[in-house]
Enzyme design. Structure first.
Site, PDB file in Angstrom:
ATOM      1  N   ASP A   1     -11.368   2.254   3.479  1.00 42.50           N
ATOM      2  CA  ASP A   1     -11.599   0.804   3.354  1.00 42.50           C
ATOM      3  C   ASP A   1     -13.084   0.511   3.120  1.00 42.50           C
ATOM      4  OD1 ASP A   1      -9.605  -1.062   3.307  1.00 42.50           O
ATOM      5  OD2 ASP A   1      -9.339  -1.150   5.487  1.00 42.50           O
TER       6      ASP A   1
ATOM      7  N   GLN B   1      -4.834  -1.958   9.483  1.00 45.35           N
ATOM      8  CA  GLN B   1      -4.664  -3.276   8.871  1.00 45.35           C
ATOM      9  C   GLN B   1      -5.233  -4.360   9.793  1.00 45.35           C
ATOM     10  OE1 GLN B   1      -3.304  -3.812   5.674  1.00 45.35           O
ATOM     11  NE2 GLN B   1      -4.174  -5.837   6.060  1.00 45.35           N
TER      12      GLN B   1
ATOM     13  N   LYS C   1       0.836  -1.201   0.000  1.00 45.90           N
ATOM     14  CA  LYS C   1       0.000   0.000   0.000  1.00 45.90           C
ATOM     15  C   LYS C   1       0.872   1.253   0.000  1.00 45.90           C
ATOM     16  CE  LYS C   1      -3.773  -2.532   2.039  1.00 45.90           C
ATOM     17  NZ  LYS C   1      -4.389  -3.118   3.219  1.00 45.90           N
TER      18      LYS C   1
END
Ligand code: NAD
Length: 285
Positions: free
Chosen positions: A120, A97, A53
């Protein structure tokens, strides 16, 4: 029939060029899209995802901030950090995460991220907005699947879509996105009776199960579009999807491979969402 391959790597590369152009436009307006990624603990797979990322941000000229926290970090400390990032103007996207260590409540953490920075698309507000067809951050893997189909020119209205898997991050939202585009959607899961009966009705079959080579030729209708979300290791330790690629591609009309199928789209849509957030911040300020 031999299926046409839907090449996610190429489609992701095309999308990233478009995103890079938008980054240039935003920078000219004085805003550099910024993504903060919080990594708790030392999970090897999580670290690889986070590194990818960061790399994608750099390649697109975006600002990226990696925050590493010890496995033992308290839930309060993590929530305090998120509250701080919610108020940081040069951060437009916040990603924690997953999975988190067991002593931390994932739901509480997700709900602490500002819905305006929830790139997200996991916050209940964004999920609700998605379900009601409003402007929202769409979860990255399901969104990436929709873009793959759009770029391949596969029409969705009226199609029967069968989703195998009902997780909150893939199965459930991808079915909703298809419903939003006028498909007829069937969800299958671990308690579904007679799975092949359902999957054989599918014009478009989404496999999001997490079991190597689970979907076989017997599950698939001739000419169907097969989207393989799985990222698994087979007995030989080789990367493979949820679909038995060789036998299914003899029967399907289109198929995504693993790797180079759905995978490259996930990070691409994360970048897209972060840039969208940065653009929207301009109209709010
Ligand atoms: P999950 O474990 O949360 O969910 C799996 C789903 O499969 C469950 O809903 C379960 O009901 C269903 N299932 C299990 N056994 C079944 C059976 N015998 N018959 C029918 N359904 C069954 O998994 P997930 O997070 O949705 O991920 C699924 C796969 O997708 C994994 O391989 C994961 O690594 C991969 N994944 C890939 C990406 C990507 O970017 N490509 C992103 C997320 C997940």
């Amino acid at each position: 029939m031999t299926a046409q391959i839907i090449n996610g790597k190429d489609i992701a590369a095309k999308k990233r060029l478009e995103i890079a152009e938008e980054v240039v436009r935003l920078k000219d307006l004085g805003v550099t899209p910024g993504l903060a990624v919080i990594l708790v603990g030392n999970n090897h797979a999580s670290r690889t995802y986070v590194t990818n990322k960061e790399k994608a941000c750099k390649e697109l000229g975006m600002h990226s901030l990696l925050i590493e926290m010890q496995e033992e970090v308290s839930e309060d400390e993590l929530l305090t950090k998120i509250a701080e990032l919610n108020e940081t103007p040069d951060i437009h996207g916040i990603l924690v995460q997953l999975p988190l260590p067991k002593h931390i409540d994932e739901k509480k953490v997700i709900e602490s991220i500002s819905p305006l920075k929830d790139v997200d698309g996991f916050h209940p507000i964004n999920i609700g907005r998605m379900m009601t067809g409003q402007n929202a951050f769409l979860p990255c893997t399901p969104y990436g699947i929709m873009v793959l189909l759009e770029e391949t020119g596969i029409s969705i209205p009226g199609k029967h879509v069968v989703v195998v898997g009902r997780s909150n991050i893939v199965g459930k939202p991808v079915g909703q996105l298809f419903l939003n585009q006028d498909a007829t959607v069937t969800y299958c899961h671990s308690k579904t009776n007679d799975l092949p009966f359902h999957t054989n009705q599918a014009d478009i079959l989404i496999a999001a199960v997490g079991i190597p080579n689970f979907i076989k030729a017997e599950h698939v209708k001739n000419g169907a579009v097969i989207i393989d979300v799985g990222i698994n290791r087979n007995e030989a330790g080789k990367l493979c999807g949820d679909v038995a690629f060789d036998e299914v591609s003899e029967k399907a009309g289109y198929i995504t491979p693993v790797p180079k199928g759905v995978g490259p789209m996930t990070i691409t849509m994360l970048m897209y969402n972060t840039v969208k957030s940065a653009a929207e911040s301009l109209t709010r300020d």
